[in-house]
Write a protein that holds these residues in place. Structure first.
Motif, PDB file in Angstrom:
ATOM      1  N   UNK A  40       0.610  -1.090   0.341  1.00  0.00           N
ATOM      2  CA  UNK A  40       0.372  -0.024   0.035  1.00  0.00           C
ATOM      3  C   UNK A  40       0.975   1.377   0.112  1.00  0.00           C
ATOM      4  N   UNK A  41       1.512   1.381   0.935  1.00  0.00           N
ATOM      5  CA  UNK A  41       2.665   2.787   1.089  1.00  0.00           C
ATOM      6  C   UNK A  41       3.642   2.841   0.012  1.00  0.00           C
ATOM      7  N   UNK A  42       4.110   1.961  -0.212  1.00  0.00           N
ATOM      8  CA  UNK A  42       5.606   2.309  -0.899  1.00  0.00           C
ATOM      9  C   UNK A  42       5.007   1.865  -2.602  1.00  0.00           C
ATOM     10  N   UNK A  43       3.876   1.147  -2.396  1.00  0.00           N
ATOM     11  CA  UNK A  43       3.694   0.517  -4.764  1.00  0.00           C
ATOM     12  C   UNK A  43       2.126   1.274  -4.836  1.00  0.00           C
ATOM     13  N   UNK A  44       1.821   2.444  -4.294  1.00  0.00           N
ATOM     14  CA  UNK A  44       0.542   2.659  -4.301  1.00  0.00           C
ATOM     15  C   UNK A  44      -0.501   1.314  -4.638  1.00  0.00           C
ATOM     16  N   UNK A  45      -0.284   0.402  -3.637  1.00  0.00           N
ATOM     17  CA  UNK A  45      -1.812  -0.155  -3.444  1.00  0.00           C
ATOM     18  C   UNK A  45      -2.957  -0.117  -2.719  1.00  0.00           C
ATOM     19  N   UNK A  46      -3.883  -0.423  -2.501  1.00  0.00           N
ATOM     20  CA  UNK A  46      -5.109  -0.143  -1.685  1.00  0.00           C
ATOM     21  C   UNK A  46      -5.765  -1.651  -1.375  1.00  0.00           C
TER      22      UNK A  46
END
Length: 157
Positions: A40-46
């Motif tokens: 989530x935080x480093x690869x822009x996931x959800x």
């Protein structure tokens, strides 16, 4: 103590150790974070909707960045949007429409083929979620934030 940050040397004290966090390598982030936090935080996931640990949290306190511990959102501005993610009407430190003293930055996100506004941590650039113009008054904003990107610290009584 001297730190090299983005090619610049700076004389800083212990408080600036978190500044180094913005320049950690991918491997260092993977060691520091859980796989879901990294995604989530480093690869822009959800995270999946309705799965986050803070979705229904009603305790008074502050939500911090899971990566660098910067204060981001107050429980006083949290509300139930029914969308499946913790929602806030404004970032901690907002004064009117001025977000210069907050721990967040807004960025244009066109990854899904539409223009959205991404919310990232100002300190370490962690992806937190997105902000939408369909929130409650007076701001009309809905900061839709992933629980996994946050660390909650209860208010001391």
């Amino acid at each position: 103590m001297a730190f090299r940050i983005h090619g610049v040397f700076s004389q800083r004290s212990e408080e600036s150790l978190t500044t180094r966090e913005s320049s950690l390598t991918k491997t260092e982030w993977q060691k520091k974070l859980t796989p879901e936090q990294f995604y989530v935080t480093r690869e822009k996931g959800t995270e999946p909707p309705f799965s986050g640990i803070y979705l229904d949290n009603k305790e008074a306190g502050m939500y911090h960045c899971v990566c660098c511990d910067s204060p981001l959102f107050s429980s006083e501005k949290k509300y139930s949007s029914g969308t499946g993610w913790p929602s806030f009407s404004e970032a901690h430190g907002t004064s009117g429409s001025d977000e210069s003293h907050t721990g967040i930055l807004r960025r244009l996100d066109t990854a899904l083929g539409l223009a959205r506004t991404e919310v990232v941590c100002k300190q370490c650039e962690a992806h937190l979620g997105h902000v939408f113009p369909d929130g409650p008054g007076p701001t009309g904003q809905r900061f839709c934030i992933n629980s996994v990107a946050l660390k909650f610290k209860p208010r001391k009584h």
